[in-house]
Scaffold this motif. Structure first.
Motif, PDB file in Angstrom:
ATOM      1  N   SER A 183      -5.273  -8.744   6.728  1.00 42.05           N
ATOM      2  CA  SER A 183      -5.133  -7.611   7.644  1.00 42.05           C
ATOM      3  C   SER A 183      -4.060  -6.621   7.187  1.00 42.05           C
ATOM      4  O   SER A 183      -3.811  -5.607   7.844  1.00 42.05           O
ATOM      5  N   SER A 184      -3.430  -6.907   6.057  1.00 44.92           N
ATOM      6  CA  SER A 184      -2.384  -6.045   5.524  1.00 44.92           C
ATOM      7  C   SER A 184      -2.978  -4.715   5.046  1.00 44.92           C
ATOM      8  O   SER A 184      -4.118  -4.664   4.574  1.00 44.92           O
ATOM      9  N   PRO A 185      -2.201  -3.635   5.106  1.00 50.07           N
ATOM     10  CA  PRO A 185      -2.696  -2.349   4.592  1.00 50.07           C
ATOM     11  C   PRO A 185      -2.631  -2.251   3.072  1.00 50.07           C
ATOM     12  O   PRO A 185      -3.168  -1.302   2.491  1.00 50.07           O
ATOM     13  N   TYR A 186      -2.015  -3.216   2.402  1.00 47.01           N
ATOM     14  CA  TYR A 186      -1.802  -3.140   0.957  1.00 47.01           C
ATOM     15  C   TYR A 186      -2.999  -3.708   0.202  1.00 47.01           C
ATOM     16  O   TYR A 186      -3.401  -4.853   0.407  1.00 47.01           O
ATOM     17  N   ARG A 187      -3.551  -2.874  -0.670  1.00 49.04           N
ATOM     18  CA  ARG A 187      -4.741  -3.275  -1.414  1.00 49.04           C
ATOM     19  C   ARG A 187      -4.519  -3.310  -2.922  1.00 49.04           C
ATOM     20  O   ARG A 187      -5.439  -3.598  -3.678  1.00 49.04           O
ATOM     21  N   SER A 188      -3.308  -3.023  -3.342  1.00 47.33           N
ATOM     22  CA  SER A 188      -2.969  -3.073  -4.761  1.00 47.33           C
ATOM     23  C   SER A 188      -1.463  -3.221  -4.886  1.00 47.33           C
ATOM     24  O   SER A 188      -0.718  -3.014  -3.917  1.00 47.33           O
ATOM     25  N   VAL A 189      -1.015  -3.563  -6.073  1.00 46.74           N
ATOM     26  CA  VAL A 189       0.424  -3.648  -6.325  1.00 46.74           C
ATOM     27  C   VAL A 189       1.058  -2.272  -6.166  1.00 46.74           C
ATOM     28  O   VAL A 189       2.181  -2.145  -5.660  1.00 46.74           O
ATOM     29  N   LYS A 190       0.325  -1.220  -6.533  1.00 47.80           N
ATOM     30  CA  LYS A 190       0.828   0.149  -6.372  1.00 47.80           C
ATOM     31  C   LYS A 190       1.113   0.445  -4.901  1.00 47.80           C
ATOM     32  O   LYS A 190       2.171   1.010  -4.563  1.00 47.80           O
ATOM     33  N   ASP A 191       0.188   0.060  -4.024  1.00 42.25           N
ATOM     34  CA  ASP A 191       0.400   0.252  -2.580  1.00 42.25           C
ATOM     35  C   ASP A 191       1.646  -0.493  -2.119  1.00 42.25           C
ATOM     36  O   ASP A 191       2.462   0.025  -1.347  1.00 42.25           O
ATOM     37  N   LEU A 192       1.772  -1.721  -2.581  1.00 41.19           N
ATOM     38  CA  LEU A 192       2.891  -2.565  -2.167  1.00 41.19           C
ATOM     39  C   LEU A 192       4.223  -1.978  -2.622  1.00 41.19           C
ATOM     40  O   LEU A 192       5.177  -1.890  -1.848  1.00 41.19           O
ATOM     41  N   LEU A 193       4.281  -1.545  -3.879  1.00 41.37           N
ATOM     42  CA  LEU A 193       5.524  -0.992  -4.414  1.00 41.37           C
ATOM     43  C   LEU A 193       5.915   0.304  -3.709  1.00 41.37           C
ATOM     44  O   LEU A 193       7.102   0.565  -3.469  1.00 41.37           O
ATOM     45  N   ALA A 194       4.923   1.118  -3.353  1.00 45.95           N
ATOM     46  CA  ALA A 194       5.220   2.367  -2.633  1.00 45.95           C
ATOM     47  C   ALA A 194       5.834   2.063  -1.271  1.00 45.95           C
ATOM     48  O   ALA A 194       6.799   2.710  -0.845  1.00 45.95           O
ATOM     49  N   ALA A 195       5.287   1.046  -0.589  1.00 41.23           N
ATOM     50  CA  ALA A 195       5.819   0.669   0.722  1.00 41.23           C
ATOM     51  C   ALA A 195       7.206   0.051   0.593  1.00 41.23           C
ATOM     52  O   ALA A 195       8.087   0.301   1.432  1.00 41.23           O
ATOM     53  N   MET A 196       7.431  -0.724  -0.459  1.00 44.76           N
ATOM     54  CA  MET A 196       8.741  -1.330  -0.672  1.00 44.76           C
ATOM     55  C   MET A 196       9.789  -0.266  -0.975  1.00 44.76           C
ATOM     56  O   MET A 196      10.938  -0.358  -0.538  1.00 44.76           O
TER      57      MET A 196
END
Length: 331
Positions: free
Chosen positions: A141-154
């Motif tokens: 259910s997370s909005p993160y679909r790639s490492v790029k998404d995750l790093l941007a949020a971090m």
């Protein structure tokens, strides 16, 4: 970065080592006093349902009829899998107590925790069971679909992200810190007593991510509860062909895999060690065992006896360097 391919190096030599162990082990078993003459137990330093537990039960099912004795799995989670290791190290050296350990307890934790036993001296290596890549997972259910998404949020929430592990000094812990080091980000470590407990908080979103072994995470991925963002290995997993590696997504130098090995108490008589090594080698060649390990995203082990002990020593030194580089400490 190097671990997932570790099991494949010297495969030819490992094949002959395995064959030799089978031949000498079975020959010794014919002349030695009856072994085993009582039930055996496989100690597991993780909770039921995790990758170590799954593999221990696979081995128990094969070793029991071969040894003509009950083989039970005993879970003793905690302290980065070292509780089970200490119990095995302190058990009578009669071959009745085995340990299915990972590089967490055998190569990482000794550099972080003060242990009451020496994993390299107090445990006799029998063989490498499997090597599994770690995989970066988030809740489905997370909005993160790639490492790029995750790093941007971090980047937008410095220090606001948490990652779960099965304990301090686990490969999940090391994987998280290696990711922090490689990306320049800072996520907060949340240790649990085992992967199965960590999964609950990942699914709920209480903790954002986890660098879990495929053997532990695969069930949740296939059930649609986890979303796999990256494989922490040099190449993609055959069981997760659509999941890119960390390196493919621009994160290099953060690969960490989990390996599993079978041990017995040091000082166990040689005939018992040879019999156990031979039966382990035989079990790992069985098609259904190989299929089970591959279904978990891993590769069956091929190192038996001294080749595996040498690998353990090499991994001990490698992780010592990584722990120091990432400044990983007990929390």
């Amino acid at each position: 970065m190097r671990l997932f391919s570790l099991a494949f190096r010297h495969r030819r030599a490992a094949f002959f080592a395995t064959a030799f162990a089978l031949a000498t082990g079975l020959a010794s078993a014919q002349t030695a006093p009856a072994y085993p003459d009582k039930p055996l137990r496989i100690m597991v330093g993780a909770s039921p349902g995790g990758g170590t537990d799954i593999l221990a039960r696979v081995l128990a099912d094969k070793l029991s009829p071969a040894l003509k004795q009950p083989v039970v799995v005993e879970n003793r989670p905690g302290a980065s899998n070292t509780i089970a290791g200490e119990l095995t190290a302190r058990a009578p050296a009669d071959g009745a107590t085995l340990l299915l350990a990972t590089n967490t307890a055998q190569a990482v934790a000794p550099h972080i925790l003060k242990l009451k036993y020496d994993p390299l001296k107090d445990l006799q290596p029998l063989g490498l069971v499997a090597v599994m890549p770690n995989v970066l997972v988030v809740s489905a259910s997370s909005p993160y679909r790639s490492v790029k998404d995750l790093l941007a949020a971090m980047a937008a929430r410095p220090g606001g992200f948490k990652y779960a592990s099965s304990g301090i000094g686990s490969t999940q812990h090391v994987g998280g810190e290696a990711f922090n080091l490689a990306t320049g980000m800072k996520s907060v470590h949340v240790p649990y007593k085992g992967s199965s407990q960590a999964h609950i908080d990942i699914i709920s979103g209480e903790v954002e991510m986890m660098f879990d072994s495929t053997s532990s995470a695969m069930g949740q991925i296939k059930a649609g509860k986890f979303r796999a963002l990256a494989v922490s290995a040099p190449q993609r997993s055959p069981e997760l062909p659509d999941v890119p590696t960390l390196a493919e997504q621009g994160v290099k130098g953060a690969d960490v895999s989990t390996w599993y090995g079978l041990y017995v108490t040091a000082g166990t008589p040689r005939p018992a060690v040879e019999r156990l090594s031979a039966e382990l080698a035989r079990s790992l060649q069985l098609p259904d065992v190989q299929a089970r390990i591959k279904a978990l995203g891993g590769e069956p082990g091929s190192l038996i006896g001294e080749p595996f002990a040498a690998m353990n020593r090499q991994e001990f030194e490698h992780y010592g360097q990584l722990v120091r580089a990432a400044n990983i400490k007990a929390e």
